[in-house]
Scaffold this motif. Structure first.
Motif, PDB file in Angstrom:
ATOM      1  N   GLY A 149       8.842   7.588 -14.057  1.00  0.00           N
ATOM      2  CA  GLY A 149       8.818   7.103 -15.419  1.00  0.00           C
ATOM      3  C   GLY A 149       7.797   7.851 -16.319  1.00  0.00           C
ATOM      4  O   GLY A 149       7.051   8.905 -16.004  1.00  0.00           O
ATOM      5  N   GLY A 150       7.761   7.534 -17.636  1.00  0.00           N
ATOM      6  CA  GLY A 150       6.903   7.898 -18.496  1.00  0.00           C
ATOM      7  C   GLY A 150       6.568   7.421 -19.764  1.00  0.00           C
ATOM      8  O   GLY A 150       7.592   6.477 -19.990  1.00  0.00           O
ATOM      9  N   MET A 151       5.448   7.434 -20.284  1.00  0.00           N
ATOM     10  CA  MET A 151       5.009   6.803 -21.533  1.00  0.00           C
ATOM     11  C   MET A 151       4.239   7.710 -22.470  1.00  0.00           C
ATOM     12  O   MET A 151       3.323   8.358 -21.803  1.00  0.00           O
ATOM     13  N   GLY A 152       4.766   7.388 -23.741  1.00  0.00           N
ATOM     14  CA  GLY A 152       4.004   8.625 -24.596  1.00  0.00           C
ATOM     15  C   GLY A 152       2.732   7.814 -25.205  1.00  0.00           C
ATOM     16  O   GLY A 152       2.595   6.553 -25.123  1.00  0.00           O
ATOM     17  N   LYS A 153       1.831   8.758 -25.327  1.00  0.00           N
ATOM     18  CA  LYS A 153       0.599   8.062 -26.128  1.00  0.00           C
ATOM     19  C   LYS A 153       0.731   7.781 -27.622  1.00  0.00           C
ATOM     20  O   LYS A 153       1.732   8.022 -28.077  1.00  0.00           O
ATOM     21  N   THR A 154      -0.156   6.808 -27.837  1.00  0.00           N
ATOM     22  CA  THR A 154       0.033   6.020 -29.179  1.00  0.00           C
ATOM     23  C   THR A 154      -1.436   6.122 -29.659  1.00  0.00           C
ATOM     24  O   THR A 154      -2.372   6.630 -28.972  1.00  0.00           O
ATOM     25  N   PRO A 155      -1.682   5.761 -31.094  1.00  0.00           N
ATOM     26  CA  PRO A 155      -2.909   6.000 -31.718  1.00  0.00           C
ATOM     27  C   PRO A 155      -3.904   5.045 -31.151  1.00  0.00           C
ATOM     28  O   PRO A 155      -5.222   5.144 -30.987  1.00  0.00           O
ATOM     29  N   GLY A 203       0.699  -1.235  -0.019  1.00  0.00           N
ATOM     30  CA  GLY A 203       0.102   0.021  -0.043  1.00  0.00           C
ATOM     31  C   GLY A 203       0.770   1.136   0.067  1.00  0.00           C
ATOM     32  O   GLY A 203       0.282   2.382  -0.146  1.00  0.00           O
ATOM     33  N   ASP A 204       2.108   1.116   0.108  1.00  0.00           N
ATOM     34  CA  ASP A 204       2.888   2.450   0.083  1.00  0.00           C
ATOM     35  C   ASP A 204       3.033   2.893  -1.337  1.00  0.00           C
ATOM     36  O   ASP A 204       3.123   2.001  -2.370  1.00  0.00           O
ATOM     37  N   PRO A 205       2.913   4.227  -1.607  1.00  0.00           N
ATOM     38  CA  PRO A 205       3.420   4.767  -3.077  1.00  0.00           C
ATOM     39  C   PRO A 205       4.873   4.366  -3.356  1.00  0.00           C
ATOM     40  O   PRO A 205       5.846   4.481  -2.408  1.00  0.00           O
ATOM     41  N   VAL A 206       5.180   3.724  -4.454  1.00  0.00           N
ATOM     42  CA  VAL A 206       6.296   3.096  -4.969  1.00  0.00           C
ATOM     43  C   VAL A 206       7.133   3.675  -6.203  1.00  0.00           C
ATOM     44  O   VAL A 206       8.105   3.566  -6.557  1.00  0.00           O
ATOM     45  N   TRP A 207       6.081   4.051  -6.913  1.00  0.00           N
ATOM     46  CA  TRP A 207       6.267   4.960  -8.385  1.00  0.00           C
ATOM     47  C   TRP A 207       5.269   5.771  -8.633  1.00  0.00           C
ATOM     48  O   TRP A 207       4.138   5.847  -8.444  1.00  0.00           O
ATOM     49  N   VAL A 208       5.813   6.755  -9.811  1.00  0.00           N
ATOM     50  CA  VAL A 208       4.940   7.598 -10.494  1.00  0.00           C
ATOM     51  C   VAL A 208       5.346   7.469 -11.985  1.00  0.00           C
ATOM     52  O   VAL A 208       6.359   7.627 -12.161  1.00  0.00           O
ATOM     53  N   ASP A 209       4.426   7.707 -12.726  1.00  0.00           N
ATOM     54  CA  ASP A 209       4.790   7.769 -14.071  1.00  0.00           C
ATOM     55  C   ASP A 209       3.569   8.678 -14.795  1.00  0.00           C
ATOM     56  O   ASP A 209       2.661   8.992 -14.364  1.00  0.00           O
ATOM     57  N   LEU A 210       4.266   9.232 -16.057  1.00  0.00           N
ATOM     58  CA  LEU A 210       3.785  10.613 -16.632  1.00  0.00           C
ATOM     59  C   LEU A 210       3.158   9.619 -17.955  1.00  0.00           C
ATOM     60  O   LEU A 210       3.802   9.163 -18.678  1.00  0.00           O
ATOM     61  N   TYR A 211       2.034  10.027 -18.332  1.00  0.00           N
ATOM     62  CA  TYR A 211       1.194   9.600 -19.577  1.00  0.00           C
ATOM     63  C   TYR A 211       1.131  11.116 -20.443  1.00  0.00           C
ATOM     64  O   TYR A 211       0.612  11.961 -20.088  1.00  0.00           O
ATOM     65  N   GLU A 222      10.345  -3.451 -27.021  1.00  0.00           N
ATOM     66  CA  GLU A 222       9.744  -4.501 -26.222  1.00  0.00           C
ATOM     67  C   GLU A 222       8.954  -3.913 -24.952  1.00  0.00           C
ATOM     68  O   GLU A 222       7.945  -4.510 -24.397  1.00  0.00           O
ATOM     69  N   PHE A 223       9.253  -2.767 -24.549  1.00  0.00           N
ATOM     70  CA  PHE A 223       8.822  -1.964 -23.348  1.00  0.00           C
ATOM     71  C   PHE A 223       7.957  -0.815 -23.859  1.00  0.00           C
ATOM     72  O   PHE A 223       7.850   0.087 -23.085  1.00  0.00           O
ATOM     73  N   GLY A 224       7.844  -0.748 -24.985  1.00  0.00           N
ATOM     74  CA  GLY A 224       6.948   0.451 -25.665  1.00  0.00           C
ATOM     75  C   GLY A 224       7.589   1.851 -25.552  1.00  0.00           C
ATOM     76  O   GLY A 224       7.101   2.800 -25.638  1.00  0.00           O
ATOM     77  N   GLY A 225       9.319   1.746 -25.612  1.00  0.00           N
ATOM     78  CA  GLY A 225       9.759   3.030 -25.260  1.00  0.00           C
ATOM     79  C   GLY A 225       9.546   3.810 -24.109  1.00  0.00           C
ATOM     80  O   GLY A 225       9.724   5.106 -24.009  1.00  0.00           O
ATOM     81  N   TYR A 226       9.377   3.074 -23.038  1.00  0.00           N
ATOM     82  CA  TYR A 226       8.997   3.672 -21.563  1.00  0.00           C
ATOM     83  C   TYR A 226      10.364   4.560 -21.297  1.00  0.00           C
ATOM     84  O   TYR A 226      11.570   4.195 -21.562  1.00  0.00           O
ATOM     85  N   ILE A 227       9.926   5.614 -20.674  1.00  0.00           N
ATOM     86  CA  ILE A 227      10.866   6.618 -20.271  1.00  0.00           C
ATOM     87  C   ILE A 227      11.216   6.336 -18.933  1.00  0.00           C
ATOM     88  O   ILE A 227      10.326   6.450 -18.031  1.00  0.00           O
TER      89      ILE A 227
END
Length: 265
Positions: A56-62, A7-15, A40-45
């Motif tokens: 972390g971060g992930m770009g939007k796709t179509p 239940g602890d916050p352990v990560w954040v990522d940006l969409y 293989e990881f969708g270009g995850y940042i």
């Protein structure tokens, strides 16, 4: 954060709709560096501060779901699939079903009973944050530009607390002394408290969704706010002094909201 409790916050990522612009924004604001994973990881940042992973971060796709650019907070779970099932059984929804991310862990995204999005992270080879600004032994660690607090604003305060206790095992919370228009419960009852839940039934604008926000540490909040504007972001709540330090709420250059904090509980 190498041995988080359930239940602890352990990560954040940006969409984000514009990964390049986001990388440039946070690089200028916080001094973050960015590394992109392979296809293989969708270009995850993975964003790092002084060589330590902070977000972390992930770009939007179509094919991506429609929605605003936003930060997502992830809570730790020893079993992401069991947690997702528990969420569905306690009034939540499964937005992104649990999925293996190579050998580094299992992730999922939920909607809580008030519609706030929250992620699940079951650690494999990757536990989460390598550094935070959270108080440890009464001192700051890597404060400027590191995650410092995680906060849910909800109109269904009592329901939310029950949901997170049942689903994520929050059994060590502490209710702050109530004041007119103020109800707040921290995730832990002792330091480091990590974050909390605010009754926002009187403060959320009509039509604004409930949601989690991440605070990033800022040694000089006013300077950081000015830099946000210089980089094309916007001020949502101007910098102001609070009992817990000087704070502000802003949006980045593509509209993703976050907060800046000079102190935490």
């Amino acid at each position: 954060m190498t041995h988080p409790k359930a239940g602890d916050p352990v990560w954040v990522d940006l969409y984000t709709a514009d990964p390049d612009r986001s990388i440039a924004f946070y690089g200028e604001l916080f001094g973050w560096t960015a590394e992109r994973a392979g296809e293989e990881f969708g270009g995850y940042i993975t964003f790092s501060k002084n060589g330590k992973d902070v977000a972390g971060g992930m770009g939007k796709t179509p094919d991506s779901p429609e929605g605003p650019d936003q930060w997502t907070v992830y809570l730790s779970s020893p079993d992401a699939r069991a947690t997702a099932d528990a969420a569905a059984a306690h009034g939540g929804t499964i937005v992104v079903p649990p999925m293996d991310v190579g050998d580094i862990g299992v992730m999922a995204v939920l909607g809580d009973p008030d519609g706030a999005g929250i992620g699940i992270w079951q650690a494999g080879t990757f536990s989460g944050f390598e550094t935070t600004a959270i108080v440890d032994g009464g001192t700051w660690r890597d404060h400027d530009g590191a995650p410092s607090w995680f906060e849910l604003h909800t109109r269904r305060y009592d329901t939310a607390l029950e949901f997170y206790r049942d689903v994520f095992g929050w059994n060590d919370t502490m209710a702050m002394p109530e004041q007119p228009g103020f109800r707040y419960t921290t995730i832990h009852s002792t330091s480091p408290m990590l974050g909390g839940v605010m009754d926002a039934s009187e403060t959320l604008p009509e039509g604004a969704p409930a949601g989690w926000t991440v605070y990033f540490g800022a040694d000089d909040v006013d300077k950081a706010v000015a830099k946000v504007v210089e980089l094309g972001g916007t001020i949502l709540v101007p910098a102001q002094d609070t009992p817990y330090g000087r704070m502000a709420s802003v949006a980045d250059a593509t509209g993703a909201r976050f907060s800046l904090g000079g102190n935490v509980l």
